[in-house]
Design an enzyme around this catalytic site. Structure first.
Site, mmCIF file in Angstrom:
data_model
loop_
_atom_site.group_PDB
_atom_site.id
_atom_site.type_symbol
_atom_site.label_atom_id
_atom_site.label_comp_id
_atom_site.label_asym_id
_atom_site.label_seq_id
_atom_site.Cartn_x
_atom_site.Cartn_y
_atom_site.Cartn_z
ATOM 1 N N THR A 86 0.876 -1.181 0.000
ATOM 2 C CA THR A 86 0.000 0.000 0.000
ATOM 3 C C THR A 86 0.915 1.233 0.000
ATOM 4 O O THR A 86 1.007 1.933 1.008
ATOM 5 C CB THR A 86 -0.919 0.009 1.240
ATOM 6 O OG1 THR A 86 -0.109 -0.193 2.416
ATOM 7 C CG2 THR A 86 -1.965 -1.075 1.180
ATOM 8 N N THR A 122 -0.838 -2.810 5.555
ATOM 9 C CA THR A 122 -1.140 -1.631 6.380
ATOM 10 C C THR A 122 -2.075 -0.725 5.587
ATOM 11 O O THR A 122 -1.738 -0.301 4.484
ATOM 12 C CB THR A 122 0.163 -0.891 6.724
ATOM 13 O OG1 THR A 122 1.048 -1.828 7.342
ATOM 14 C CG2 THR A 122 -0.085 0.273 7.664
ATOM 15 N N GLU A 155 11.834 -5.895 8.712
ATOM 16 C CA GLU A 155 12.800 -6.437 7.763
ATOM 17 C C GLU A 155 14.098 -6.694 8.521
ATOM 18 O O GLU A 155 14.453 -5.957 9.442
ATOM 19 C CB GLU A 155 13.012 -5.468 6.602
ATOM 20 C CG GLU A 155 11.788 -5.410 5.704
ATOM 21 C CD GLU A 155 11.934 -4.421 4.564
ATOM 22 O OE1 GLU A 155 13.060 -4.139 4.146
ATOM 23 O OE2 GLU A 155 10.892 -3.936 4.098
ATOM 24 N N LYS A 207 -2.104 -1.055 13.929
ATOM 25 C CA LYS A 207 -0.888 -1.082 13.113
ATOM 26 C C LYS A 207 -0.358 0.328 12.829
ATOM 27 O O LYS A 207 0.810 0.626 13.041
ATOM 28 C CB LYS A 207 -1.162 -1.829 11.801
ATOM 29 C CG LYS A 207 -0.017 -1.791 10.806
ATOM 30 C CD LYS A 207 1.248 -2.408 11.388
ATOM 31 C CE LYS A 207 2.459 -2.093 10.563
ATOM 32 N NZ LYS A 207 2.702 -3.020 9.502
ATOM 33 N N ASN A 211 3.258 2.102 14.220
ATOM 34 C CA ASN A 211 4.296 2.720 13.373
ATOM 35 C C ASN A 211 4.423 4.222 13.643
ATOM 36 O O ASN A 211 5.526 4.774 13.629
ATOM 37 C CB ASN A 211 4.021 2.443 11.890
ATOM 38 C CG ASN A 211 4.570 1.077 11.470
ATOM 39 O OD1 ASN A 211 5.107 0.339 12.290
ATOM 40 N ND2 ASN A 211 4.433 0.739 10.201
ATOM 41 N N PHE A 252 14.420 2.069 19.807
ATOM 42 C CA PHE A 252 13.953 3.119 18.888
ATOM 43 C C PHE A 252 14.254 4.514 19.422
ATOM 44 O O PHE A 252 13.508 5.465 19.226
ATOM 45 C CB PHE A 252 12.466 2.942 18.547
ATOM 46 C CG PHE A 252 12.308 2.002 17.394
ATOM 47 C CD1 PHE A 252 12.564 0.658 17.551
ATOM 48 C CD2 PHE A 252 11.994 2.470 16.127
ATOM 49 C CE1 PHE A 252 12.494 -0.213 16.483
ATOM 50 C CE2 PHE A 252 11.924 1.612 15.048
ATOM 51 C CZ PHE A 252 12.177 0.261 15.241
ATOM 52 N N GLY A 256 20.310 9.815 14.998
ATOM 53 C CA GLY A 256 21.136 9.757 13.786
ATOM 54 C C GLY A 256 20.409 10.320 12.583
ATOM 55 O O GLY A 256 19.766 11.375 12.655
ATOM 56 N N CYS A 263 7.805 1.580 5.042
ATOM 57 C CA CYS A 263 6.683 1.572 5.995
ATOM 58 C C CYS A 263 6.546 2.878 6.789
ATOM 59 O O CYS A 263 5.613 3.640 6.566
ATOM 60 C CB CYS A 263 6.831 0.403 6.949
ATOM 61 S SG CYS A 263 6.924 -1.169 6.082
ATOM 62 N N LYS A 326 18.201 0.363 6.183
ATOM 63 C CA LYS A 326 18.713 -0.048 7.499
ATOM 64 C C LYS A 326 19.556 -1.295 7.279
ATOM 65 O O LYS A 326 19.473 -1.916 6.208
ATOM 66 C CB LYS A 326 17.579 -0.310 8.483
ATOM 67 C CG LYS A 326 16.718 -1.525 8.140
ATOM 68 C CD LYS A 326 15.764 -1.807 9.274
ATOM 69 C CE LYS A 326 15.063 -3.144 9.069
ATOM 70 N NZ LYS A 326 14.132 -3.457 10.120
HETATM 71 C C1 UGA Z 1 8.687 -1.144 10.675
HETATM 72 C C2 UGA Z 1 8.183 -1.548 12.062
HETATM 73 O O1 UGA Z 1 9.255 -1.565 12.991
HETATM 74 C C3 UGA Z 1 7.526 -2.941 12.013
HETATM 75 O O2 UGA Z 1 6.986 -3.275 13.274
HETATM 76 C C4 UGA Z 1 6.433 -2.921 10.958
HETATM 77 O O3 UGA Z 1 5.827 -4.196 10.832
HETATM 78 C C5 UGA Z 1 7.018 -2.510 9.619
HETATM 79 O O4 UGA Z 1 7.624 -1.213 9.730
HETATM 80 C C6 UGA Z 1 5.887 -2.452 8.627
HETATM 81 O O5 UGA Z 1 5.019 -1.595 8.764
HETATM 82 O O6 UGA Z 1 5.825 -3.353 7.756
HETATM 83 P P1 UGA Z 1 10.871 -1.785 9.241
HETATM 84 O O7 UGA Z 1 10.365 -0.814 8.226
HETATM 85 O O8 UGA Z 1 11.345 -3.134 8.808
HETATM 86 O O9 UGA Z 1 9.719 -2.086 10.331
HETATM 87 O O10 UGA Z 1 12.070 -1.086 9.963
HETATM 88 P P2 UGA Z 1 12.421 -0.579 11.446
HETATM 89 O O11 UGA Z 1 13.294 -1.559 12.109
HETATM 90 O O12 UGA Z 1 11.196 -0.152 12.146
HETATM 91 O O13 UGA Z 1 13.306 0.717 11.105
HETATM 92 C C7 UGA Z 1 12.701 1.802 10.397
HETATM 93 C C8 UGA Z 1 13.704 2.919 10.222
HETATM 94 O O14 UGA Z 1 13.952 3.571 11.465
HETATM 95 C C9 UGA Z 1 15.092 2.496 9.696
HETATM 96 O O15 UGA Z 1 15.459 3.411 8.682
HETATM 97 C C10 UGA Z 1 15.988 2.600 10.902
HETATM 98 O O16 UGA Z 1 17.317 2.900 10.552
HETATM 99 C C11 UGA Z 1 15.340 3.757 11.650
HETATM 100 N N1 UGA Z 1 15.594 3.781 13.099
HETATM 101 C C12 UGA Z 1 15.163 2.775 13.904
HETATM 102 C C13 UGA Z 1 16.253 4.872 13.666
HETATM 103 O O17 UGA Z 1 16.641 5.817 12.959
HETATM 104 N N2 UGA Z 1 16.465 4.906 15.015
HETATM 105 C C14 UGA Z 1 16.048 3.905 15.821
HETATM 106 O O18 UGA Z 1 16.259 3.996 17.053
HETATM 107 C C15 UGA Z 1 15.387 2.813 15.254
#
Ligand code: UGA
Length: 438
Positions: A86, A122, A155, A207, A211, A252, A256, A263, A326
Protein backbone atom coordinates in the site's frame (compact mmCIF):
# COMPACT_ATOMS: atom_id res chain seq x y z
CA UNK A 1 -5.36 -25.83 6.90
CA UNK A 2 -5.24 -24.65 3.26
CA UNK A 3 -4.03 -21.08 3.20
CA UNK A 4 -3.24 -18.66 0.39
CA UNK A 5 -0.95 -15.67 0.76
CA UNK A 6 -1.56 -13.10 -1.95
CA UNK A 7 1.34 -10.72 -2.59
CA UNK A 8 4.81 -12.22 -2.11
CA UNK A 9 6.98 -9.19 -1.36
CA UNK A 10 9.03 -8.71 1.84
CA UNK A 11 5.94 -9.33 3.96
CA UNK A 12 3.98 -11.95 1.99
CA UNK A 13 6.83 -14.26 1.01
CA UNK A 14 7.98 -14.58 4.61
CA UNK A 15 4.39 -14.96 5.85
CA UNK A 16 3.73 -17.73 3.29
CA UNK A 17 6.85 -19.66 4.30
CA UNK A 18 6.07 -19.02 7.98
CA UNK A 19 2.52 -20.41 7.66
CA UNK A 20 3.95 -23.50 5.92
CA UNK A 21 6.44 -23.85 8.78
CA UNK A 22 3.46 -23.93 11.18
CA UNK A 23 2.27 -27.00 9.25
CA UNK A 24 -0.31 -25.48 6.89
CA UNK A 25 -0.62 -26.16 3.15
CA UNK A 26 0.21 -22.82 1.58
CA UNK A 27 -0.13 -21.33 -1.88
CA UNK A 28 1.76 -18.06 -2.42
CA UNK A 29 0.33 -15.89 -5.20
CA UNK A 30 1.70 -12.86 -7.01
CA UNK A 31 1.14 -11.11 -10.35
CA UNK A 32 4.94 -10.97 -10.90
CA UNK A 33 5.74 -14.13 -12.88
CA UNK A 34 9.51 -13.74 -12.45
CA UNK A 35 9.19 -13.49 -8.67
CA UNK A 36 6.89 -16.53 -8.50
CA UNK A 37 9.28 -18.58 -10.63
CA UNK A 38 12.20 -17.61 -8.39
CA UNK A 39 10.29 -18.46 -5.21
CA UNK A 40 9.01 -21.76 -6.63
CA UNK A 41 12.61 -22.70 -7.36
CA UNK A 42 13.61 -21.94 -3.77
CA UNK A 43 15.38 -18.63 -4.53
CA UNK A 44 14.65 -15.62 -2.31
CA UNK A 45 13.98 -12.51 -4.45
CA UNK A 46 15.30 -10.25 -1.66
CA UNK A 47 17.84 -10.39 1.17
CA UNK A 48 16.35 -11.53 4.47
CA UNK A 49 18.41 -13.54 6.98
CA UNK A 50 17.02 -17.07 7.50
CA UNK A 51 14.39 -16.77 4.77
CA UNK A 52 16.10 -18.87 2.04
CA UNK A 53 16.35 -21.84 4.42
CA UNK A 54 12.71 -21.46 5.56
CA UNK A 55 11.58 -21.25 1.93
CA UNK A 56 13.52 -24.28 0.72
CA UNK A 57 12.65 -26.47 3.72
CA UNK A 58 8.95 -25.90 3.25
CA UNK A 59 9.03 -26.37 -0.52
CA UNK A 60 10.88 -29.68 0.01
CA UNK A 61 8.33 -30.73 2.63
CA UNK A 62 5.62 -30.20 -0.02
CA UNK A 63 3.73 -27.64 2.09
CA UNK A 64 4.58 -24.54 0.05
CA UNK A 65 3.69 -23.85 -3.59
CA UNK A 66 3.44 -20.74 -5.73
CA UNK A 67 1.15 -19.52 -8.49
CA UNK A 68 0.17 -16.40 -10.43
CA UNK A 69 -3.50 -17.42 -10.60
CA UNK A 70 -6.10 -15.88 -8.31
CA UNK A 71 -8.61 -18.44 -9.65
CA UNK A 72 -6.35 -21.20 -8.37
CA UNK A 73 -6.06 -19.33 -5.07
CA UNK A 74 -9.87 -19.11 -4.78
CA UNK A 75 -10.21 -22.86 -5.38
CA UNK A 76 -7.37 -23.71 -2.99
CA UNK A 77 -7.79 -21.73 0.21
CA UNK A 78 -10.15 -21.52 3.16
CA UNK A 79 -8.17 -18.54 4.49
CA UNK A 80 -6.78 -15.94 2.08
CA UNK A 81 -4.17 -13.53 3.46
CA UNK A 82 -3.75 -10.25 1.57
CA UNK A 83 -0.13 -9.06 1.77
CA UNK A 84 0.16 -6.66 -1.18
CA UNK A 85 1.79 -3.23 -0.87
CA UNK A 86 0.00 0.00 0.00
CA UNK A 87 2.61 2.55 -1.16
CA UNK A 88 2.22 6.32 -1.06
CA UNK A 89 -0.12 7.38 -3.87
CA UNK A 90 1.70 9.44 -6.53
CA UNK A 91 1.04 13.16 -6.03
CA UNK A 92 -0.58 12.60 -2.63
CA UNK A 93 0.29 11.61 0.93
CA UNK A 94 -2.50 9.03 1.10
CA UNK A 95 -2.01 5.28 0.68
CA UNK A 96 -2.53 3.80 -2.77
CA UNK A 97 -5.11 1.05 -2.36
CA UNK A 98 -5.12 -0.13 -5.97
CA UNK A 99 -3.23 -3.39 -5.27
CA UNK A 100 -5.53 -4.38 -2.39
CA UNK A 101 -8.60 -3.59 -4.48
CA UNK A 102 -7.21 -5.54 -7.44
CA UNK A 103 -6.81 -8.65 -5.24
CA UNK A 104 -10.44 -8.44 -4.11
CA UNK A 105 -11.66 -7.88 -7.67
CA UNK A 106 -9.54 -10.77 -9.01
CA UNK A 107 -10.19 -13.25 -6.21
CA UNK A 108 -13.75 -12.85 -4.99
CA UNK A 109 -15.67 -13.63 -8.24
CA UNK A 110 -13.97 -17.08 -8.22
CA UNK A 111 -14.94 -17.96 -4.63
CA UNK A 112 -17.31 -20.93 -4.55
CA UNK A 113 -17.33 -21.84 -0.84
CA UNK A 114 -17.24 -20.18 2.58
CA UNK A 115 -13.88 -18.63 3.39
CA UNK A 116 -12.13 -15.90 5.32
CA UNK A 117 -10.22 -13.05 3.67
CA UNK A 118 -7.63 -11.66 6.08
CA UNK A 119 -5.88 -8.39 5.34
CA UNK A 120 -2.32 -8.02 6.60
CA UNK A 121 -1.32 -4.97 4.54
CA UNK A 122 -1.14 -1.63 6.38
CA UNK A 123 -4.29 0.27 5.38
CA UNK A 124 -6.30 3.39 6.20
CA UNK A 125 -8.87 2.73 8.91
CA UNK A 126 -12.18 1.85 7.29
CA UNK A 127 -10.67 -0.36 4.60
CA UNK A 128 -12.01 -3.68 5.93
CA UNK A 129 -15.52 -2.21 6.14
CA UNK A 130 -15.23 -0.91 2.57
CA UNK A 131 -13.95 -4.25 1.31
CA UNK A 132 -16.77 -6.09 3.10
CA UNK A 133 -19.28 -4.14 1.03
CA UNK A 134 -17.29 -4.78 -2.13
CA UNK A 135 -17.08 -8.53 -1.41
CA UNK A 136 -20.85 -8.71 -0.91
CA UNK A 137 -21.34 -7.10 -4.34
CA UNK A 138 -18.83 -9.35 -6.09
CA UNK A 139 -19.88 -12.66 -4.45
CA UNK A 140 -23.47 -12.28 -3.25
CA UNK A 141 -23.94 -16.05 -2.74
CA UNK A 142 -20.67 -17.18 -1.15
CA UNK A 143 -20.26 -16.78 2.64
CA UNK A 144 -17.13 -14.66 2.81
CA UNK A 145 -15.95 -12.58 5.79
CA UNK A 146 -13.23 -9.93 5.74
CA UNK A 147 -10.96 -9.79 8.82
CA UNK A 148 -7.84 -7.74 9.58
CA UNK A 149 -4.67 -9.15 11.11
CA UNK A 150 -1.96 -6.48 10.97
CA UNK A 151 1.64 -7.56 10.59
CA UNK A 152 4.39 -6.15 12.81
CA UNK A 153 7.42 -7.89 11.33
CA UNK A 154 10.61 -5.95 10.81
CA UNK A 155 12.80 -6.44 7.76
CA UNK A 156 16.02 -8.10 8.83
CA UNK A 157 14.17 -10.02 11.59
CA UNK A 158 11.18 -11.11 9.52
CA UNK A 159 11.49 -14.86 10.06
CA UNK A 160 11.74 -14.60 13.82
CA UNK A 161 9.02 -11.93 14.00
CA UNK A 162 6.67 -14.19 11.97
CA UNK A 163 7.25 -17.38 13.95
CA UNK A 164 7.67 -15.72 17.37
CA UNK A 165 5.70 -12.45 17.26
CA UNK A 166 5.45 -10.42 20.46
CA UNK A 167 1.66 -10.26 19.97
CA UNK A 168 -1.07 -11.22 17.52
CA UNK A 169 -3.83 -8.75 16.76
CA UNK A 170 -6.97 -9.78 14.89
CA UNK A 171 -9.96 -7.68 13.90
CA UNK A 172 -13.02 -9.83 13.27
CA UNK A 173 -16.77 -9.46 12.82
CA UNK A 174 -17.80 -12.94 14.02
CA UNK A 175 -16.78 -15.64 16.55
CA UNK A 176 -16.26 -18.04 13.60
CA UNK A 177 -13.59 -15.78 12.10
CA UNK A 178 -11.89 -15.51 15.48
CA UNK A 179 -11.91 -19.32 15.88
CA UNK A 180 -10.47 -19.76 12.39
CA UNK A 181 -7.59 -17.37 13.10
CA UNK A 182 -6.89 -19.07 16.44
CA UNK A 183 -6.62 -22.32 14.47
CA UNK A 184 -4.21 -20.73 11.95
CA UNK A 185 -1.94 -19.48 14.74
CA UNK A 186 -2.41 -22.42 17.16
CA UNK A 187 1.32 -23.20 17.43
CA UNK A 188 2.15 -19.57 18.19
CA UNK A 189 -0.70 -19.22 20.69
CA UNK A 190 0.40 -22.43 22.45
CA UNK A 191 3.63 -20.55 23.25
CA UNK A 192 1.56 -18.04 25.31
CA UNK A 193 1.85 -15.25 22.74
CA UNK A 194 -0.55 -12.40 23.68
CA UNK A 195 -3.62 -12.49 21.41
CA UNK A 196 -5.81 -9.43 21.05
CA UNK A 197 -9.11 -10.03 19.30
CA UNK A 198 -11.08 -6.90 18.49
CA UNK A 199 -13.15 -5.25 15.77
CA UNK A 200 -11.69 -4.62 12.31
CA UNK A 201 -11.33 -0.83 12.64
CA UNK A 202 -9.40 -1.16 15.90
CA UNK A 203 -7.09 -3.79 14.39
CA UNK A 204 -6.38 -1.53 11.40
CA UNK A 205 -5.65 1.34 13.77
CA UNK A 206 -3.31 -0.70 16.00
CA UNK A 207 -0.89 -1.08 13.11
CA UNK A 208 -0.73 2.55 12.04
CA UNK A 209 -0.61 3.68 15.66
CA UNK A 210 2.36 1.38 16.36
CA UNK A 211 4.30 2.72 13.37
CA UNK A 212 3.35 6.32 14.21
CA UNK A 213 4.60 5.82 17.77
CA UNK A 214 7.91 4.31 16.62
CA UNK A 215 8.43 7.16 14.13
CA UNK A 216 7.60 9.70 16.84
CA UNK A 217 10.12 8.17 19.23
CA UNK A 218 12.88 8.35 16.59
CA UNK A 219 12.02 11.93 15.63
CA UNK A 220 11.85 12.92 19.29
CA UNK A 221 15.43 11.85 19.94
CA UNK A 222 16.54 13.42 16.66
CA UNK A 223 14.91 16.73 17.59
CA UNK A 224 16.83 16.67 20.88
CA UNK A 225 19.90 15.79 18.83
CA UNK A 226 19.50 19.05 16.90
CA UNK A 227 19.40 20.96 20.18
CA UNK A 228 22.58 19.15 21.23
CA UNK A 229 24.24 20.23 17.99
CA UNK A 230 23.23 23.84 18.58
CA UNK A 231 24.67 24.02 22.11
CA UNK A 232 27.60 21.57 21.87
CA UNK A 233 25.97 18.91 24.07
CA UNK A 234 26.20 15.14 23.44
CA UNK A 235 23.12 13.15 22.36
CA UNK A 236 24.65 9.74 23.15
CA UNK A 237 24.87 9.94 26.97
CA UNK A 238 21.59 11.89 26.89
CA UNK A 239 19.80 9.07 25.00
CA UNK A 240 21.38 6.46 27.27
CA UNK A 241 20.17 8.33 30.35
CA UNK A 242 16.62 8.57 28.97
CA UNK A 243 16.65 4.90 27.98
CA UNK A 244 17.40 3.78 31.54
CA UNK A 245 14.01 5.13 32.58
CA UNK A 246 11.91 1.96 32.17
CA UNK A 247 8.90 4.11 31.23
CA UNK A 248 10.81 5.41 28.22
CA UNK A 249 13.07 2.46 27.30
CA UNK A 250 16.08 2.55 25.03
CA UNK A 251 14.64 0.90 21.91
CA UNK A 252 13.95 3.12 18.89
CA UNK A 253 15.81 5.88 20.67
CA UNK A 254 18.96 5.70 18.52
CA UNK A 255 19.74 9.19 17.24
CA UNK A 256 21.14 9.76 13.79
CA UNK A 257 19.97 10.04 10.22
CA UNK A 258 16.37 9.05 10.99
CA UNK A 259 13.92 6.55 9.61
CA UNK A 260 13.25 5.37 6.09
CA UNK A 261 11.97 2.26 4.35
CA UNK A 262 8.71 1.23 2.78
CA UNK A 263 6.68 1.57 6.00
CA UNK A 264 7.30 4.27 8.63
CA UNK A 265 7.52 7.33 6.32
CA UNK A 266 4.53 6.51 4.14
CA UNK A 267 2.47 5.17 7.05
CA UNK A 268 2.61 8.38 9.07
CA UNK A 269 1.68 10.39 5.95
CA UNK A 270 -1.21 8.05 5.12
CA UNK A 271 -2.42 8.19 8.74
CA UNK A 272 -2.50 11.97 8.57
CA UNK A 273 -4.22 11.90 5.16
CA UNK A 274 -6.92 9.61 6.58
CA UNK A 275 -7.37 11.88 9.59
CA UNK A 276 -7.86 14.79 7.16
CA UNK A 277 -10.55 12.84 5.30
CA UNK A 278 -12.25 12.22 8.64
CA UNK A 279 -11.96 15.94 9.55
CA UNK A 280 -9.85 15.23 12.68
CA UNK A 281 -6.38 16.14 11.39
CA UNK A 282 -5.71 18.42 14.40
CA UNK A 283 -5.33 15.34 16.60
CA UNK A 284 -2.52 13.99 14.44
CA UNK A 285 -0.94 17.31 13.41
CA UNK A 286 2.21 16.42 15.39
CA UNK A 287 2.95 13.72 12.79
CA UNK A 288 3.74 16.53 10.32
CA UNK A 289 6.57 17.56 12.66
CA UNK A 290 7.66 13.95 13.07
CA UNK A 291 7.98 13.77 9.28
CA UNK A 292 9.72 17.13 8.86
CA UNK A 293 12.21 16.49 11.71
CA UNK A 294 13.02 13.20 9.98
CA UNK A 295 13.49 14.69 6.51
CA UNK A 296 15.56 17.49 8.03
CA UNK A 297 18.13 14.98 9.34
CA UNK A 298 19.07 14.18 5.75
CA UNK A 299 19.57 17.91 5.02
CA UNK A 300 21.65 18.27 8.19
CA UNK A 301 23.90 15.39 7.12
CA UNK A 302 24.52 17.05 3.75
CA UNK A 303 25.29 20.38 5.45
CA UNK A 304 27.66 18.73 7.92
CA UNK A 305 29.45 17.01 5.02
CA UNK A 306 29.71 20.33 3.20
CA UNK A 307 31.11 21.97 6.32
CA UNK A 308 33.69 19.23 6.76
CA UNK A 309 34.86 19.90 3.19
CA UNK A 310 35.23 23.64 3.74
CA UNK A 311 31.89 24.76 2.28
CA UNK A 312 31.72 23.27 -1.22
CA UNK A 313 30.95 19.82 -2.58
CA UNK A 314 31.95 20.64 -6.15
CA UNK A 315 34.17 17.86 -7.58
CA UNK A 316 34.92 16.45 -4.12
CA UNK A 317 35.32 12.67 -3.80
CA UNK A 318 32.97 11.27 -1.17
CA UNK A 319 32.55 7.69 -0.01
CA UNK A 320 29.17 6.63 1.35
CA UNK A 321 28.93 3.55 3.56
CA UNK A 322 25.46 2.02 3.21
CA UNK A 323 22.62 2.24 0.69
CA UNK A 324 19.82 0.20 2.27
CA UNK A 325 17.35 1.97 4.56
CA UNK A 326 18.71 -0.05 7.50
CA UNK A 327 21.21 -2.87 8.06
CA UNK A 328 20.34 -6.50 7.30
CA UNK A 329 18.09 -5.48 4.44
CA UNK A 330 18.58 -4.85 0.72
CA UNK A 331 15.53 -2.56 0.67
CA UNK A 332 16.29 0.95 -0.62
CA UNK A 333 12.76 2.36 -0.50
CA UNK A 334 12.96 5.88 0.96
CA UNK A 335 16.49 5.10 2.14
CA UNK A 336 18.03 7.98 4.13
CA UNK A 337 21.49 6.86 2.96
CA UNK A 338 20.61 6.95 -0.74
CA UNK A 339 18.76 10.20 -0.36
CA UNK A 340 21.88 11.85 1.17
CA UNK A 341 24.17 10.27 -1.46
CA UNK A 342 21.93 11.66 -4.20
CA UNK A 343 21.85 15.13 -2.70
CA UNK A 344 25.66 15.21 -2.49
CA UNK A 345 25.94 14.12 -6.10
CA UNK A 346 23.42 16.76 -7.22
CA UNK A 347 25.58 19.40 -5.51
CA UNK A 348 28.60 18.39 -7.58
CA UNK A 349 30.35 15.69 -5.53
CA UNK A 350 31.65 12.41 -6.98
CA UNK A 351 29.96 9.84 -4.78
CA UNK A 352 30.97 6.22 -4.43
CA UNK A 353 28.51 4.05 -2.48
CA UNK A 354 29.28 0.79 -0.72
CA UNK A 355 26.68 -1.64 0.58
CA UNK A 356 27.05 -5.36 1.33
CA UNK A 357 23.60 -6.30 -0.07
CA UNK A 358 21.73 -3.37 -1.59
CA UNK A 359 23.95 -2.24 -4.49
CA UNK A 360 21.82 -3.87 -7.17
CA UNK A 361 18.58 -2.34 -5.86
CA UNK A 362 20.27 1.04 -5.36
CA UNK A 363 21.65 1.09 -8.90
CA UNK A 364 18.19 0.35 -10.28
CA UNK A 365 16.83 3.58 -8.73
CA UNK A 366 19.93 5.86 -8.76
CA UNK A 367 22.10 5.29 -11.84
CA UNK A 368 24.16 8.45 -11.37
CA UNK A 369 26.13 7.15 -8.37
CA UNK A 370 29.23 4.98 -8.46
CA UNK A 371 28.84 1.66 -6.59
CA UNK A 372 31.06 -1.04 -5.15
CA UNK A 373 30.59 -4.11 -2.98
CA UNK A 374 34.28 -4.12 -1.93
CA UNK A 375 34.58 -2.00 1.14
CA UNK A 376 38.29 -1.15 0.85
CA UNK A 377 37.80 -0.12 -2.76
CA UNK A 378 35.12 2.27 -1.59
CA UNK A 379 37.66 4.18 0.50
CA UNK A 380 40.29 4.66 -2.22
CA UNK A 381 40.96 8.35 -2.83
CA UNK A 382 38.10 9.60 -0.62
CA UNK A 383 38.26 13.15 0.71
CA UNK A 384 35.34 12.44 3.06
CA UNK A 385 33.57 9.27 4.21
CA UNK A 386 29.97 9.20 5.40
CA UNK A 387 28.67 6.32 7.53
CA UNK A 388 24.96 6.31 6.67
CA UNK A 389 23.64 2.76 7.27
CA UNK A 390 24.97 0.94 10.32
CA UNK A 391 25.90 -2.49 8.92
CA UNK A 392 27.75 -4.55 11.53
CA UNK A 393 30.78 -4.94 9.23
CA UNK A 394 31.46 -1.18 9.34
CA UNK A 395 32.08 -1.47 13.09
CA UNK A 396 34.86 -3.93 12.39
CA UNK A 397 36.72 -1.69 9.92
CA UNK A 398 40.33 -0.89 10.77
CA UNK A 399 40.74 2.92 10.77
CA UNK A 400 44.56 2.66 10.72
CA UNK A 401 44.57 0.58 7.58
CA UNK A 402 41.91 2.70 5.86
CA UNK A 403 43.65 6.01 6.51
CA UNK A 404 46.35 4.89 4.05
CA UNK A 405 43.74 4.40 1.29
CA UNK A 406 41.95 7.75 1.48
CA UNK A 407 43.12 11.19 0.38
CA UNK A 408 41.86 12.74 3.62
CA UNK A 409 40.96 10.72 6.74
CA UNK A 410 37.66 12.48 7.56
CA UNK A 411 34.47 10.65 8.51
CA UNK A 412 30.93 11.64 9.47
CA UNK A 413 29.16 9.01 11.58
CA UNK A 414 25.48 9.69 10.88
CA UNK A 415 24.34 6.55 12.76
CA UNK A 416 26.36 6.95 15.96
CA UNK A 417 27.52 3.34 16.00
CA UNK A 418 31.24 3.70 15.18
CA UNK A 419 33.83 3.77 17.95
CA UNK A 420 34.70 7.45 17.60
CA UNK A 421 37.78 7.22 19.87
CA UNK A 422 39.22 4.33 17.85
CA UNK A 423 38.80 6.27 14.58
CA UNK A 424 40.37 9.38 16.10
CA UNK A 425 43.27 7.28 17.40
CA UNK A 426 43.66 5.97 13.84
CA UNK A 427 44.30 9.50 12.64
CA UNK A 428 40.79 10.39 11.47
CA UNK A 429 38.88 13.64 11.93
CA UNK A 430 35.48 12.47 13.13
CA UNK A 431 32.11 14.22 13.32
CA UNK A 432 29.00 12.45 14.59
CA UNK A 433 25.40 13.69 14.37
CA UNK A 434 24.24 15.20 17.63
CA UNK A 435 27.71 15.03 19.20
CA UNK A 436 30.22 17.81 19.84
CA UNK A 437 32.94 18.26 17.24
CA UNK A 438 35.42 17.96 20.16
C1 UGA B 1 8.69 -1.14 10.67
C2 UGA B 1 8.18 -1.55 12.06
O1 UGA B 1 9.26 -1.56 12.99
C3 UGA B 1 7.53 -2.94 12.01
O2 UGA B 1 6.99 -3.28 13.27
C4 UGA B 1 6.43 -2.92 10.96
O3 UGA B 1 5.83 -4.20 10.83
C5 UGA B 1 7.02 -2.51 9.62
O4 UGA B 1 7.62 -1.21 9.73
C6 UGA B 1 5.89 -2.45 8.63
O5 UGA B 1 5.02 -1.60 8.76
O6 UGA B 1 5.82 -3.35 7.76
P1 UGA B 1 10.87 -1.79 9.24
O7 UGA B 1 10.37 -0.81 8.23
O8 UGA B 1 11.34 -3.13 8.81
O9 UGA B 1 9.72 -2.09 10.33
O10 UGA B 1 12.07 -1.09 9.96
P2 UGA B 1 12.42 -0.58 11.45
O11 UGA B 1 13.29 -1.56 12.11
O12 UGA B 1 11.20 -0.15 12.15
O13 UGA B 1 13.31 0.72 11.10
C7 UGA B 1 12.70 1.80 10.40
C8 UGA B 1 13.70 2.92 10.22
O14 UGA B 1 13.95 3.57 11.47
C9 UGA B 1 15.09 2.50 9.70
O15 UGA B 1 15.46 3.41 8.68
C10 UGA B 1 15.99 2.60 10.90
O16 UGA B 1 17.32 2.90 10.55
C11 UGA B 1 15.34 3.76 11.65
N1 UGA B 1 15.59 3.78 13.10
C12 UGA B 1 15.16 2.78 13.90
C13 UGA B 1 16.25 4.87 13.67
O17 UGA B 1 16.64 5.82 12.96
N2 UGA B 1 16.47 4.91 15.02
C14 UGA B 1 16.05 3.91 15.82
O18 UGA B 1 16.26 4.00 17.05
C15 UGA B 1 15.39 2.81 15.25
Amino acid sequence: MRITVIGTGYLGAVHAAGMAQLGHDVLGVDVDEGKIEQLANGHAPFFEPGFPELLRNNISAGRLNFSTSLKQAAEFGEVHFICVGTPQRPGSTAADMKYVDAVIEGLVPHLQRPCLIVGKSTVPVGTAARLTTKVAELAPLAKVEVAWNPEFLREGFAVNDTLHPDRLVVGVASPEADAKLREVYKTILDADTPYISTDVATAELVKVSANAFLATKISFINAISEICEAVGADIMPLAAALGHDARIGNRFLSPGLGFGGGCLPKDIRAFLARAEELGIEESLAFLKNVDSINVNRRRSAVNLAKGMLGGSLQNRRITVLGASFKPNSDDVRDSPALSVANALQRQGAHVRVHDPEAVENARAVCQALDYTTEVEKAFEGAELTLHLTEWQEYRQLDPNRLSALVTSPRILDARNTLDVDRWRAGGWTVRAMGRPSR
